[in-house]
Design an enzyme around this catalytic site. Structure first.
Site, mmCIF file in Angstrom:
data_model
loop_
_atom_site.group_PDB
_atom_site.id
_atom_site.type_symbol
_atom_site.label_atom_id
_atom_site.label_comp_id
_atom_site.label_asym_id
_atom_site.label_seq_id
_atom_site.Cartn_x
_atom_site.Cartn_y
_atom_site.Cartn_z
ATOM 1 C CD1 TRP A 1 -1.622 -2.018 2.694
ATOM 2 C CD2 TRP A 1 -3.052 -1.773 0.839
ATOM 3 N NE1 TRP A 1 -2.462 -3.029 2.597
ATOM 4 C CE2 TRP A 1 -3.157 -3.010 1.619
ATOM 5 C CE3 TRP A 1 -3.461 -1.568 -0.421
ATOM 6 C CZ2 TRP A 1 -4.200 -3.935 0.952
ATOM 7 C CZ3 TRP A 1 -4.426 -2.209 -0.979
ATOM 8 C CH2 TRP A 1 -4.653 -3.416 -0.097
ATOM 9 C CD GLU B 1 -0.233 9.296 6.510
ATOM 10 O OE1 GLU B 1 0.663 8.858 7.332
ATOM 11 O OE2 GLU B 1 -0.233 9.166 5.347
ATOM 12 N N GLY C 1 -27.938 13.937 -6.084
ATOM 13 C CA GLY C 1 -28.885 12.967 -6.503
ATOM 14 C C GLY C 1 -28.097 12.076 -7.440
HETATM 15 C C1 LIG Z 1 -4.702 4.610 -0.146
HETATM 16 C C2 LIG Z 1 -3.814 3.982 0.944
HETATM 17 C C3 LIG Z 1 -2.429 4.767 0.810
HETATM 18 C C4 LIG Z 1 -1.397 4.140 1.785
HETATM 19 N N1 LIG Z 1 -0.348 4.784 1.930
HETATM 20 C C5 LIG Z 1 0.653 4.173 2.714
HETATM 21 C C6 LIG Z 1 2.002 4.516 2.770
HETATM 22 O O1 LIG Z 1 2.362 5.448 1.784
HETATM 23 N N2 LIG Z 1 2.849 3.923 3.309
HETATM 24 C C7 LIG Z 1 2.387 3.111 4.304
HETATM 25 O O2 LIG Z 1 3.270 2.265 5.004
HETATM 26 N N3 LIG Z 1 1.297 2.573 4.493
HETATM 27 C C8 LIG Z 1 0.079 3.152 3.526
HETATM 28 N N4 LIG Z 1 -1.204 2.622 3.645
HETATM 29 C C9 LIG Z 1 -1.464 1.570 4.735
HETATM 30 C C10 LIG Z 1 -2.291 2.295 5.735
HETATM 31 O O3 LIG Z 1 -1.439 3.013 6.504
HETATM 32 C C11 LIG Z 1 -3.038 1.176 6.565
HETATM 33 O O4 LIG Z 1 -3.944 0.549 5.692
HETATM 34 C C12 LIG Z 1 -3.516 1.722 7.996
HETATM 35 O O5 LIG Z 1 -2.522 1.842 8.766
HETATM 36 C C13 LIG Z 1 -4.357 0.513 8.559
HETATM 37 O O6 LIG Z 1 -3.695 -0.729 8.493
HETATM 38 P P1 LIG Z 1 -4.631 -2.051 7.777
HETATM 39 O O7 LIG Z 1 -5.110 -1.628 6.683
HETATM 40 O O8 LIG Z 1 -3.571 -3.272 7.953
HETATM 41 O O9 LIG Z 1 -5.786 -2.108 8.783
HETATM 42 P P2 LIG Z 1 -5.638 -2.992 10.220
HETATM 43 O O10 LIG Z 1 -4.588 -2.612 11.111
HETATM 44 O O11 LIG Z 1 -5.428 -4.542 9.892
HETATM 45 O O12 LIG Z 1 -6.946 -2.574 10.831
HETATM 46 C C14 LIG Z 1 -8.223 -2.926 10.287
HETATM 47 C C15 LIG Z 1 -9.451 -2.482 11.024
HETATM 48 O O13 LIG Z 1 -9.246 -2.456 12.425
HETATM 49 C C16 LIG Z 1 -9.027 -1.361 13.084
HETATM 50 N N5 LIG Z 1 -8.241 -1.881 14.178
HETATM 51 C C17 LIG Z 1 -6.948 -2.034 14.197
HETATM 52 N N6 LIG Z 1 -6.229 -2.166 15.677
HETATM 53 C C18 LIG Z 1 -7.250 -1.887 16.446
HETATM 54 C C19 LIG Z 1 -7.713 -1.611 17.712
HETATM 55 N N7 LIG Z 1 -6.467 -1.524 18.490
HETATM 56 N N8 LIG Z 1 -8.497 -1.319 18.128
HETATM 57 C C20 LIG Z 1 -9.846 -0.579 17.272
HETATM 58 N N9 LIG Z 1 -9.806 -0.835 16.044
HETATM 59 C C21 LIG Z 1 -8.542 -1.327 15.566
HETATM 60 C C22 LIG Z 1 -8.558 -0.563 12.009
HETATM 61 O O14 LIG Z 1 -8.812 0.879 12.696
HETATM 62 C C23 LIG Z 1 -9.166 -0.873 11.002
HETATM 63 O O15 LIG Z 1 -10.575 -0.206 10.775
HETATM 64 C C24 LIG Z 1 -2.077 3.165 2.626
HETATM 65 C C25 LIG Z 1 -3.398 2.829 2.652
HETATM 66 C C26 LIG Z 1 -3.993 3.104 1.757
HETATM 67 C C27 LIG Z 1 -5.630 2.610 1.571
#
Ligand SMILES: Cc1cc2nc3c(=O)[nH]c(=O)nc-3n(C[C@H](O)[C@H](O)[C@H](O)COP(=O)(O)OP(=O)(O)OC[C@H]3O[C@@H](n4cnc5c(N)ncnc54)[C@H](O)[C@@H]3O)c2cc1C
Length: 382
Positions: free
Chosen positions: A156, A360, A336
């Site tokens: 990502w 972030e 709409g």
């Molecule tokens: C368009 C886009 C651009 C990105 N660009 C970058 C980049 O440039 N560099 C980079 O390193 N990453 C990047 N990312 C990744 C992004 O930082 C991660 O997607 C984000 O940190 C969430 O991690 P995950 O997707 O693994 O979700 P997970 O951490 O697996 O979480 C899944 C869900 O569970 C929730 N959750 C997790 N832990 C808890 C908790 N303790 N309590 C309650 N809820 C929780 C989360 O909020 C989320 O809703 C990007 C993502 C996207 C979509």
């Protein structure tokens, strides 16, 4: 606390708005559809100093204060969240963090290149199995006689497709550590990542590190302090950029909604004259204003280097990103069927807004930070 803009900040905002109206807004839907922003746009951003906005002039930057930088992110975000994402990862996550934690040699080498956009930077933290849980990353480093060997996959990664310099965060004997990794390092390959919901032109990629050998001088920050120094600083910087970018999305939705309500008729009246539409607009304006004040407050504290700026930046990011989702959903509703179609920007704002709640530090991670901070003592928050 005086949150009014200075004459210089107002002049900068006019400059950003003029650039956005002529060079960005007319093309943003096309960028979204084609899935990339053109190199000419990146060159224009570089020539105007928007890729090194907060860097000192000594490094070729424009030396803007944080409030002005927030305005830049808001105005770019107003038109194109993919372009704002470039500024976030290149300037906030990487250049500003390099300015704070880089060695003299690293800064002298990279900051002049980053300030002009001659080199682009990306930030490699997330992985297929670790996002919010940053300590769960599996990419490894191993010390060698003259440097480090990196192995793993980063997923990502915004603008991985074009970046020349990557910050890579990895696990090793001495704990989580960050490294500067150049694109042409043998063993490093980037796989473009398609199919993302929003910020579709942000050229995401997967970075594969297969026995990548990097020299000792590319250690970024202290060994074992990758999370405390590099990741925390980068995410704090990135949150401010995303908060202001979210504000830009919401303002664009609000302005488009008012324009539409003044022209579209239903039941013999303009939409703007229906009470329920007035209610929507009143709620949207109030939400946008509240987010604007939170962003301005965070910028003001960041300029003062106030330690409370970190939690206030979280507040701004949490509120502004959620608010942008609410406002974008209302804007789709108000438009709409047209709001659901890709001939106008509203559907793009709606998709882009969702991403703001994930990057972030997701909304849930902000909730945890804000709640823990508040439970420890409300005085620094309110
Ligand atoms: C368009 C886009 C651009 C990105 N660009 C970058 C980049 O440039 N560099 C980079 O390193 N990453 C990047 N990312 C990744 C992004 O930082 C991660 O997607 C984000 O940190 C969430 O991690 P995950 O997707 O693994 O979700 P997970 O951490 O697996 O979480 C899944 C869900 O569970 C929730 N959750 C997790 N832990 C808890 C908790 N303790 N309590 C309650 N809820 C929780 C989360 O909020 C989320 O809703 C990007 C993502 C996207 C979509």
């Amino acid at each position: 606390m005086n949150l009014a803009l200075t004459d210089t900040q107002q002049a900068l905002r006019e400059e950003f708005r003029s650039f956005v109206q002529t060079d960005l807004l007319p093309y943003a839907n096309d960028y979204d559809k084609q899935g990339f922003i053109p190199m000419e746009l990146i060159q224009k951003l570089g020539a105007r100093g928007y890729l090194g906005a907060t860097l000192p002039e000594a490094y070729g930057g424009r030396n803007m204060d944080q409030v002005s930088y927030g305005l830049l992110n808001e105005e770019i975000g107003y038109a194109c969240s993919s372009t704002r994402s470039l500024i976030t990862v290149h300037s906030s996550l990487t250049a500003e963090t390099l300015l704070r934690w880089g060695t003299r040699e690293q800064k002298d080498k990279w900051l002049p290149l980053l300030a002009t956009g001659t080199s682009l930077a990306a930030f490699g933290l997330s992985e297929p199995d670790a996002g919010s849980d940053t300590a769960g990353i599996k990419t490894t480093y191993q010390a060698t006689a003259d440097g480090y060997t990196l192995n793993g996959v980063k997923k990502w990664i915004t603008f991985a497709q074009t970046a020349h310099l990557f910050v890579i965060v990895a696990q090793g004997e001495q704990g989580i550590t960050a490294f500067l990794v150049e694109r042409d390092t043998p063993g490093l390959t980037v796989k473009p990542l398609e199919g993302i919901l929003g910020t579709r032109a942000s050229m995401l990629g997967e970075i594969h590190l297969d026995n990548c050998h990097i020299p000792a001088e590319n250690l970024f920050g202290r060994k074992g302090w990758g999370l405390q120094q590099i990741v925390n600083t980068a995410l704090d910087n990135g949150r401010y950029s995303v908060a202001c970018g979210s504000l830009g999305i919401a303002r664009a939705c609000l302005e488009d909604s008012i324009r539409y309500a003044k022209n579209r008729r239903s039941f013999g009246q303009l939409l703007k004259d229906h009470q329920l539409i007035k209610q929507k607009i009143a709620n949207m304006v109030t939400e946008v204003k509240a987010a604007s004040l939170l962003c301005r407050n965070a910028g003001y504290l960041r300029d003062k280097k106030d330690p409370d700026s970190i939690i206030q930046t979280s507040l701004a990011k949490y509120h502004a990103s959620r608010m942008a989702n609410n406002i974008a959903a209302e804007a789709v509703q108000l438009h709409g069927a047209l709001g659901c179609h890709d001939s106008i920007s509203i559907q793009r704002y709606f998709r882009d807004a969702k991403v703001m709640e994930i990057i972030e530090g997701s909304s849930e991670i902000q909730q945890i930070l804000i709640a823990d901070h508040s439970i420890a003592g409300l005085s620094t928050i309110l």
